[in-house]
Design a protein around this motif. Sequence first.
Motif, PDB file in Angstrom:
ATOM      1  N   PHE A   1       0.825  -1.212   0.000  1.00 37.48           N
ATOM      2  CA  PHE A   1       0.000   0.000   0.000  1.00 37.48           C
ATOM      3  C   PHE A   1       0.857   1.259   0.000  1.00 37.48           C
ATOM      4  O   PHE A   1       0.559   2.222  -0.716  1.00 37.48           O
ATOM      5  N   HIS A   2       1.929   1.263   0.810  1.00 35.92           N
ATOM      6  CA  HIS A   2       2.794   2.439   0.863  1.00 35.92           C
ATOM      7  C   HIS A   2       3.478   2.686  -0.479  1.00 35.92           C
ATOM      8  O   HIS A   2       3.579   3.833  -0.937  1.00 35.92           O
ATOM      9  N   GLN A   3       3.940   1.624  -1.097  1.00 34.44           N
ATOM     10  CA  GLN A   3       4.603   1.756  -2.387  1.00 34.44           C
ATOM     11  C   GLN A   3       3.635   2.266  -3.438  1.00 34.44           C
ATOM     12  O   GLN A   3       3.992   3.117  -4.279  1.00 34.44           O
ATOM     13  N   PHE A   4       2.394   1.767  -3.393  1.00 32.41           N
ATOM     14  CA  PHE A   4       1.403   2.228  -4.365  1.00 32.41           C
ATOM     15  C   PHE A   4       1.126   3.719  -4.176  1.00 32.41           C
ATOM     16  O   PHE A   4       1.110   4.486  -5.144  1.00 32.41           O
ATOM     17  N   GLU A   5       0.884   4.152  -2.932  1.00 30.98           N
ATOM     18  CA  GLU A   5       0.562   5.559  -2.693  1.00 30.98           C
ATOM     19  C   GLU A   5       1.700   6.469  -3.130  1.00 30.98           C
ATOM     20  O   GLU A   5       1.481   7.536  -3.694  1.00 30.98           O
ATOM     21  N   LYS A   6       2.929   6.035  -2.868  1.00 24.24           N
ATOM     22  CA  LYS A   6       4.077   6.852  -3.240  1.00 24.24           C
ATOM     23  C   LYS A   6       4.166   7.015  -4.751  1.00 24.24           C
ATOM     24  O   LYS A   6       4.314   8.137  -5.261  1.00 24.24           O
ATOM     25  N   SER A   7       4.065   5.912  -5.479  1.00 24.01           N
ATOM     26  CA  SER A   7       4.168   5.981  -6.940  1.00 24.01           C
ATOM     27  C   SER A   7       2.948   6.653  -7.561  1.00 24.01           C
ATOM     28  O   SER A   7       3.062   7.407  -8.530  1.00 24.01           O
ATOM     29  N   PHE A   8       1.759   6.387  -6.991  1.00 25.08           N
ATOM     30  CA  PHE A   8       0.534   6.959  -7.538  1.00 25.08           C
ATOM     31  C   PHE A   8       0.521   8.480  -7.370  1.00 25.08           C
ATOM     32  O   PHE A   8       0.091   9.216  -8.268  1.00 25.08           O
ATOM     33  N   LYS A   9       1.007   8.968  -6.239  1.00 27.39           N
ATOM     34  CA  LYS A   9       1.055  10.419  -6.005  1.00 27.39           C
ATOM     35  C   LYS A   9       1.996  11.092  -6.982  1.00 27.39           C
ATOM     36  O   LYS A   9       1.735  12.207  -7.463  1.00 27.39           O
ATOM     37  N   GLN A  10       3.109  10.437  -7.292  1.00 30.37           N
ATOM     38  CA  GLN A  10       4.073  11.008  -8.227  1.00 30.37           C
ATOM     39  C   GLN A  10       3.543  11.005  -9.652  1.00 30.37           C
ATOM     40  O   GLN A  10       3.758  11.968 -10.396  1.00 30.37           O
ATOM     41  N   ARG A  11       2.838   9.962 -10.044  1.00 28.12           N
ATOM     42  CA  ARG A  11       2.356   9.835 -11.419  1.00 28.12           C
ATOM     43  C   ARG A  11       1.070  10.604 -11.667  1.00 28.12           C
ATOM     44  O   ARG A  11       0.890  11.200 -12.731  1.00 28.12           O
ATOM     45  N   PHE A  12       0.155  10.598 -10.686  1.00 22.50           N
ATOM     46  CA  PHE A  12      -1.153  11.237 -10.869  1.00 22.50           C
ATOM     47  C   PHE A  12      -1.483  12.107  -9.657  1.00 22.50           C
ATOM     48  O   PHE A  12      -2.357  11.772  -8.861  1.00 22.50           O
ATOM     49  N   PRO A  13      -0.778  13.229  -9.483  1.00 25.58           N
ATOM     50  CA  PRO A  13      -0.997  14.055  -8.288  1.00 25.58           C
ATOM     51  C   PRO A  13      -2.412  14.608  -8.181  1.00 25.58           C
ATOM     52  O   PRO A  13      -2.955  14.728  -7.068  1.00 25.58           O
ATOM     53  N   VAL A  14      -3.027  14.945  -9.316  1.00 26.69           N
ATOM     54  CA  VAL A  14      -4.382  15.514  -9.276  1.00 26.69           C
ATOM     55  C   VAL A  14      -5.385  14.475  -8.769  1.00 26.69           C
ATOM     56  O   VAL A  14      -6.222  14.761  -7.896  1.00 26.69           O
ATOM     57  N   VAL A  15      -5.300  13.262  -9.310  1.00 32.12           N
ATOM     58  CA  VAL A  15      -6.204  12.197  -8.873  1.00 32.12           C
ATOM     59  C   VAL A  15      -5.926  11.832  -7.417  1.00 32.12           C
ATOM     60  O   VAL A  15      -6.844  11.577  -6.639  1.00 32.12           O
ATOM     61  N   TRP A  16      -4.661  11.823  -7.038  1.00 32.87           N
ATOM     62  CA  TRP A  16      -4.295  11.484  -5.664  1.00 32.87           C
ATOM     63  C   TRP A  16      -4.921  12.460  -4.684  1.00 32.87           C
ATOM     64  O   TRP A  16      -5.542  12.052  -3.703  1.00 32.87           O
ATOM     65  N   TRP A  17      -4.734  13.755  -4.950  1.00 29.90           N
ATOM     66  CA  TRP A  17      -5.319  14.764  -4.059  1.00 29.90           C
ATOM     67  C   TRP A  17      -6.840  14.770  -4.149  1.00 29.90           C
ATOM     68  O   TRP A  17      -7.527  14.997  -3.150  1.00 29.90           O
ATOM     69  N   GLY A  18      -7.361  14.512  -5.354  1.00 27.68           N
ATOM     70  CA  GLY A  18      -8.818  14.496  -5.510  1.00 27.68           C
ATOM     71  C   GLY A  18      -9.485  13.397  -4.713  1.00 27.68           C
ATOM     72  O   GLY A  18     -10.516  13.608  -4.071  1.00 27.68           O
ATOM     73  N   THR A  19      -8.893  12.204  -4.725  1.00 27.90           N
ATOM     74  CA  THR A  19      -9.470  11.098  -3.958  1.00 27.90           C
ATOM     75  C   THR A  19      -9.214  11.238  -2.465  1.00 27.90           C
ATOM     76  O   THR A  19      -9.911  10.627  -1.646  1.00 27.90           O
ATOM     77  N   LEU A  20      -8.219  12.051  -2.090  1.00 30.68           N
ATOM     78  CA  LEU A  20      -7.924  12.269  -0.673  1.00 30.68           C
ATOM     79  C   LEU A  20      -8.833  13.328  -0.067  1.00 30.68           C
ATOM     80  O   LEU A  20      -9.396  13.135   1.023  1.00 30.68           O
ATOM     81  N   ILE A  21      -8.995  14.431  -0.774  1.00 37.40           N
ATOM     82  CA  ILE A  21      -9.769  15.568  -0.238  1.00 37.40           C
ATOM     83  C   ILE A  21     -11.183  15.592  -0.787  1.00 37.40           C
ATOM     84  O   ILE A  21     -12.120  16.048  -0.110  1.00 37.40           O
TER      85      ILE A  21
END
Length: 280
Positions: free
Chosen positions: A35-55
Motif C-alpha cells: 500500500f505504501h509503495q502504491f501511494e508513493k508511486s501513484f502520487k508522483q504519477r497522478f498528483p491531481v487524482v491522488w489529491w482528488g481522492t484524498l480531499i
Amino acid sequence: MQPIPVDSVAEAAGASPTRAEDADHARKQQLLDAFHQFEKSFKQRFPVVWWGTLIGPWLVTFFVAVAIYLLAGARFFWQMLTASAVAFFFAGRFAIPLDAVANLKGLDLLEPWHMFWMVTYQDVMVALFMAFHVGFLFKLPKIGPKIAELTVDGEMILSLQPWMRKATFFGLIAFIAFPLAATGSVGGAIFGRLLGLSRWATFWGSVIGAVIGNGAMLYLSKVMLALFPENSLLVKLGGPAIIVVIIVMLERRYRAMKRQFLEVRELHAEEHAAAQRNAD
C-alpha cells in the motif's frame, strides 16, 4: 497488480515461522509495504487524482450537507445526520430496515429510501477514499493495527470461499454485499488487494457490492413494512430490538468463525515448523 499469497503460512512469512504470529506480522507488513509503495508511486504519477481522492470525498460531503440543510430544512438535516452516525458507527446497512421497523419519533421524517441513499452515499465516499488511501490509515497509531487485522478477515473468507480468488472482481462484489462489519469499504480495499485488483477495480467493485447489499436491505424494509405496519404491536414493542439482535448474532457468529480459523492456522504453522525441524 499481483495478489498477495495467502495459501501458505510459510510463504507469507518469507521464512520458516515458529509461531503463527510471525507469519501474521510478515503478511501484514507485506500488505502495508504494498500500500505504501502504491501511494508513493501513484502520487508522483497522478498528483491531481491522488489529491482528488484524498480531499474530494470530504469536500463533496460538506457541500451535500449544506444542500440538504438549505433544501430540506434544519429538522430533516439533523435527523439525517443522526441516522448517518448510527449507520456509520454501529448499524451499517442494517440502518435501512432499522428505520422501517423502529418507528423512532426523533427520525420521523426519514423513510427507508432516504436511508438507502444515505448509506449508499457513505459507502461510495468511503470506497473512493479507502481504495486509494487505505495505506494512510495503517500509519495511524490506534486505527492502523485494527485495520491491519482485517487482513485476517480477507484470508478467512478466501479460505472458506476459494472461488472468490478465481472470480476476482465478482468475488469482491460478493464480499462487499454481505452485511458484516468486516466486509465494508475498508475491508473491501484490503480484500481487493489480496485478490490483485487495481484500485479503480476495487472502488467500482465496492460500489456495486454496496448498491446490491443496500438494495437488498431496502427490499427487506418494504417486506417488513408490509408484514408489520408501523402501528403494529410488534413494531411498537420490539422493532429496534429485533434488528439489534440480528446484528449481534451475525457478528458473534462471524467472530466465532474467525477464532476457529486463527486456531487452525496456528496449528498448521506449528506443524509446519515441527516438520522442518525434523527435516533439518
